[in-house]
Design a protein around this motif. Structure first.
Motif, short mmCIF file in Angstrom:
data_model
loop_
_atom_site.label_atom_id
_atom_site.label_comp_id
_atom_site.label_asym_id
_atom_site.label_seq_id
_atom_site.Cartn_x
_atom_site.Cartn_y
_atom_site.Cartn_z
N ILE A 3 -0.14 -1.25 2.22
CA ILE A 3 -0.57 -0.15 1.35
C ILE A 3 -0.45 -0.60 -0.10
O ILE A 3 0.58 -1.12 -0.51
N LYS A 4 -1.51 -0.37 -0.85
CA LYS A 4 -1.51 -0.68 -2.28
C LYS A 4 -1.42 0.64 -3.05
O LYS A 4 -2.16 1.59 -2.75
N ASP A 5 -0.53 0.71 -4.01
CA ASP A 5 -0.45 1.86 -4.89
C ASP A 5 -1.32 1.54 -6.10
O ASP A 5 -0.91 0.82 -7.00
N ASN A 6 -2.53 2.06 -6.10
CA ASN A 6 -3.47 1.83 -7.20
C ASN A 6 -3.20 2.89 -8.26
O ASN A 6 -3.76 3.99 -8.21
N THR A 7 -2.32 2.58 -9.20
CA THR A 7 -1.92 3.56 -10.21
C THR A 7 -3.07 3.92 -11.15
O THR A 7 -3.13 5.03 -11.65
N PHE A 8 -3.99 2.99 -11.36
CA PHE A 8 -5.14 3.27 -12.23
C PHE A 8 -6.02 4.36 -11.62
O PHE A 8 -6.45 5.29 -12.30
N ALA A 9 -6.29 4.24 -10.31
CA ALA A 9 -7.13 5.24 -9.61
C ALA A 9 -6.29 6.40 -9.08
O ALA A 9 -6.84 7.34 -8.52
N ARG A 10 -4.96 6.32 -9.23
CA ARG A 10 -4.02 7.32 -8.72
C ARG A 10 -4.25 7.58 -7.23
O ARG A 10 -4.49 8.71 -6.81
N LEU A 53 0.00 8.23 6.39
CA LEU A 53 0.81 9.25 5.70
C LEU A 53 2.30 9.00 5.89
O LEU A 53 3.09 9.18 4.96
N LYS A 54 2.71 8.55 7.07
CA LYS A 54 4.13 8.22 7.30
C LYS A 54 4.57 7.11 6.36
O LYS A 54 5.67 7.16 5.80
N ASN A 55 3.72 6.11 6.17
CA ASN A 55 4.05 5.02 5.25
C ASN A 55 4.15 5.52 3.81
O ASN A 55 5.01 5.08 3.06
N ILE A 56 3.28 6.45 3.44
CA ILE A 56 3.34 7.04 2.10
C ILE A 56 4.64 7.83 1.94
O ILE A 56 5.27 7.78 0.88
N MET A 57 5.07 8.53 2.98
CA MET A 57 6.34 9.28 2.92
C MET A 57 7.51 8.32 2.70
O MET A 57 8.44 8.62 1.96
N GLU A 58 7.46 7.16 3.34
CA GLU A 58 8.52 6.16 3.16
C GLU A 58 8.54 5.65 1.72
O GLU A 58 9.62 5.43 1.15
#
Length: 94
Positions: A3-10, A53-58
């Protein structure tokens, strides 16, 4: 799953064979608001979305964020996965 957290694209992003899957978010006061899920037109793997979504929760747990589900599909995720209900801010009831 990477999973990449693309902070520019939020948005949180991951790649599947059909293309890019993403969950859009916004931040406010140590809370992450999950606002939209984007999937390729031909993509219908609900189990994959649940695992995403589980990975995002982590990630939220690691970063000590509270999670505010805006999208009804994410509200359903919380109802099916009560282990993550501690991530909800005070006053949010599902």
């Amino acid at each position: 799953m990477e999973i990449k957290d693309n902070t520019f694209a939020r948005q949180f992003e991951t790649i599947v064979d059909e293309g890019l899957v993403s969950v859009e978010y916004s931040f406010q006061e140590k809370k992450i608001f999950l606002t939209k899920i984007n999937v390729p037109d031909s993509f219908e793997d609900e189990e994959f979305i649940s695992n995403f979504l589980k990975n995002i929760m982590e990630i939220a747990i690691e970063r000590k964020f509270k999670v505010v589900p805006i999208l009804p599909k994410i509200v359903v995720f919380f109802k099916k996965n009560p282990v993550y209900k501690e991530l909800l801010p005070p006053g949010i009831r599902l």
